[in-house]
Design a protein around this motif. Structure first.
Motif, PDB file in Angstrom:
ATOM      1  N   ILE A 150       5.342   7.853  12.391  1.00 39.82           N
ATOM      2  CA  ILE A 150       4.379   6.821  11.987  1.00 39.82           C
ATOM      3  C   ILE A 150       3.376   7.366  10.979  1.00 39.82           C
ATOM      4  N   LYS A 151       3.000   8.631  11.113  1.00 36.10           N
ATOM      5  CA  LYS A 151       2.049   9.208  10.156  1.00 36.10           C
ATOM      6  C   LYS A 151       2.612   9.215   8.744  1.00 36.10           C
ATOM      7  N   SER A 152       3.853   9.622   8.591  1.00 37.30           N
ATOM      8  CA  SER A 152       4.440   9.675   7.253  1.00 37.30           C
ATOM      9  C   SER A 152       4.674   8.273   6.686  1.00 37.30           C
ATOM     10  N   ILE A 153       4.986   7.310   7.531  1.00 35.92           N
ATOM     11  CA  ILE A 153       5.140   5.928   7.060  1.00 35.92           C
ATOM     12  C   ILE A 153       3.803   5.390   6.561  1.00 35.92           C
ATOM     13  N   VAL A 154       2.739   5.608   7.343  1.00 37.22           N
ATOM     14  CA  VAL A 154       1.411   5.135   6.937  1.00 37.22           C
ATOM     15  C   VAL A 154       0.964   5.838   5.659  1.00 37.22           C
ATOM     16  N   GLU A 155       1.262   7.127   5.510  1.00 37.87           N
ATOM     17  CA  GLU A 155       0.906   7.855   4.296  1.00 37.87           C
ATOM     18  C   GLU A 155       1.610   7.279   3.073  1.00 37.87           C
ATOM     19  N   GLU A 156       2.897   6.964   3.204  1.00 38.75           N
ATOM     20  CA  GLU A 156       3.645   6.381   2.085  1.00 38.75           C
ATOM     21  C   GLU A 156       3.071   5.025   1.682  1.00 38.75           C
ATOM     22  N   VAL A 157       2.783   4.195   2.666  1.00 41.13           N
ATOM     23  CA  VAL A 157       2.247   2.866   2.376  1.00 41.13           C
ATOM     24  C   VAL A 157       0.842   2.983   1.782  1.00 41.13           C
ATOM     25  N   ASP A 158       0.026   3.855   2.348  1.00 41.37           N
ATOM     26  CA  ASP A 158      -1.333   4.031   1.838  1.00 41.37           C
ATOM     27  C   ASP A 158      -1.357   4.620   0.435  1.00 41.37           C
ATOM     28  N   ARG A 159      -0.413   5.474   0.133  1.00 43.22           N
ATOM     29  CA  ARG A 159      -0.370   6.078  -1.211  1.00 43.22           C
ATOM     30  C   ARG A 159      -0.246   4.987  -2.267  1.00 43.22           C
ATOM     31  N   HIS A 160       0.658   4.049  -2.056  1.00 43.87           N
ATOM     32  CA  HIS A 160       0.825   2.974  -3.040  1.00 43.87           C
ATOM     33  C   HIS A 160      -0.334   1.970  -2.957  1.00 43.87           C
TER      34      HIS A 160
END
Length: 98
Positions: free
Chosen positions: A75-85
């Motif tokens: 979940i951390k890496s998914i949230v990071e990817e979404v937040d990056r964009h």
């Protein structure tokens, strides 16, 4: 997580599988008013015996589409990817308003 730039969330997962935890948590991170603010949320629950992998597709206001594999990403890496964009779109919106 910045969700105001997300227009569409589509996910498929087996709710009984431990590998679907990331997809379930991502849906729980969405605000309660997401649908009323124009976000389309489609969640397809797979049968208990299904071996199909959990998937998450996210579309943004600028047309970018992310297809994320929930089984290999936490979940951390998914949230990071979404937040990056989302942060990139936030910067563009701030520069356009100035």
């Amino acid at each position: 997580m910045i969700t105001r730039f997300i227009t569409d969330v589509t996910t498929r997962f087996n709710p009984f599988s431990a590998r679907a935890k990331s997809a379930r948590l991502f849906l729980s991170f969405l605000p309660p008013t997401a649908r009323s603010s124009g976000m389309s949320i489609n969640a397809k629950l797979l049968p208990r015996a299904s071996t199909e992998p959990s998937t998450l597709q996210i579309k943004f206001k600028d047309g970018k589409e992310m297809k994320l594999d929930c089984e290999s990403m936490g979940i951390k890496s998914i949230v990071e990817e979404v937040d990056r964009h989302s942060r990139l779109l936030q910067k563009e919106a701030d520069l356009a308003a100035a």
